[in-house]
Design a protein around this motif. Sequence first.
Motif, PDB file in Angstrom:
ATOM      1  N   TYR A  18       1.059  10.677   1.656  1.00 60.09           N
ATOM      2  CA  TYR A  18       1.250   9.393   1.188  1.00 60.09           C
ATOM      3  C   TYR A  18       2.162   9.715  -0.452  1.00 60.09           C
ATOM      4  N   HIS A  32       3.362   4.181   0.054  1.00 62.30           N
ATOM      5  CA  HIS A  32       4.011   4.579   1.502  1.00 62.30           C
ATOM      6  C   HIS A  32       3.168   5.928   2.158  1.00 62.30           C
ATOM      7  N   THR A  56       4.133   0.698   4.434  1.00 58.07           N
ATOM      8  CA  THR A  56       3.845   0.454   2.858  1.00 58.07           C
ATOM      9  C   THR A  56       2.942  -0.544   2.603  1.00 58.07           C
ATOM     10  N   SER A  85       2.289   0.381  -5.183  1.00 54.71           N
ATOM     11  CA  SER A  85       2.557   0.468  -3.991  1.00 54.71           C
ATOM     12  C   SER A  85       2.268   1.879  -3.499  1.00 54.71           C
ATOM     13  N   GLU A  99       0.238  -2.504  -0.403  1.00 56.72           N
ATOM     14  CA  GLU A  99      -0.161  -2.642  -2.064  1.00 56.72           C
ATOM     15  C   GLU A  99      -1.578  -2.345  -2.050  1.00 56.72           C
ATOM     16  N   GLN A 157       2.415   4.265   9.963  1.00 52.77           N
ATOM     17  CA  GLN A 157       3.154   4.475   8.988  1.00 52.77           C
ATOM     18  C   GLN A 157       3.474   2.983   8.333  1.00 52.77           C
ATOM     19  N   TRP A 159       5.267  13.409  -2.956  1.00 56.08           N
ATOM     20  CA  TRP A 159       4.458  13.235  -2.083  1.00 56.08           C
ATOM     21  C   TRP A 159       3.161  13.969  -1.869  1.00 56.08           C
TER      22      TRP A 159
END
Length: 364
Positions: A237, A245, A360, A243, A362, A358, A209
């Motif tokens: 993040y 998050h 996820t 991807s 692309e 918050q 992260w």
Amino acid sequence: MGASSASTTSPWVSNQTVTSPEARLALGASWAKQVGSSILTESGAVEGAGPGASVSGNNILVTAHQAVVEAALGTYVCTSTATMTVPLDTPIPTSGQSRYDIIYGEIVDSSDSATYRLNTVKSAASASPSIPSAPSNTVPLFRVQVTSAGPQTPVPIMSWARAPGAPRLVETGDTRNGAYIGDRRKFRDGSEDVWSGSAWQRVVAPASWSQFTPSLLTAGDASGVPVGPNGSAIGRYLVQGKSMHLRYIFKVGAGAPPAGWGDISTTLPPGITSAPIEETQILAKLNAHNPVGTLYAIWLGKCFIPPNSNQMNLYFPFSSARSDLGTYQMSSSSGGPAGTGRPLVPGGYPIPGVLVIQGTIEIS
């Protein structure tokens, strides 16, 4: 084509003779794959004893080295004990054209002896020459571009010989398929690939992260939404391939002035752009204060991210009585009176006591 050779035949025991077929059988027993396995030794330069190359006129000088050659008649361990001179074909290309020469090691076998030599294969000279391939049952070592000024600095294309099951050490430009699913190859820069059965896939280090300080921006002016002395803004993040998050938490301290007007938004982390097709939507949650700085209501909304963008647009219900979504606003215009924001806070502004984004997405 030019060629340079050095003998590789040596007896296993002093004053005894070992024929070339016997030597191949012995090497095959120690290097070949086990029964039922697709894992086997491969041809290539021996790690730690790979050659270097330099230019001398129209010749390429290749330093002493060792190589394992899987030739048509069997496996050979070859040793060059001195620098080998490889003459390049002449004439060299004319001005404005060039060609590529591949220098490779090969075996010339006879009944009781074998010779390891270096040879070349060249492409046709042109303004945009192609790169030729080394013949089968040979070990490609260097690529040399030949221009009207002569041969340029040789570029290694060596693959390294390996024992059964070991990782394959390669130079950039190696195009061989993997030997089995899970086979691994490693480059000089430390990057590594794994064979999926049909293609090489890059092995990436475990993701971690990252954290930065995001800002709440306002469309009506440049002042944005300050978090105040008792507030905070944290963006975290994690990127895994395509991807990402993410989790943003904004906390505006009690008593902070409601600066800025118009639509409120934020942005993706620095250097990150959303996928190029269709917008993305993720969760947004707002704990809004009332005029005296205590909790008025909690609203669930959305954060919409346009395609190929770093913009994050916030939407929340219009009010406690209306569930349809509109853009998040402190006030609709400069100097807008209390009670004009979105969501509606009677007699006040929807100051984000806590704003969480918050989800996820692309990324490009």
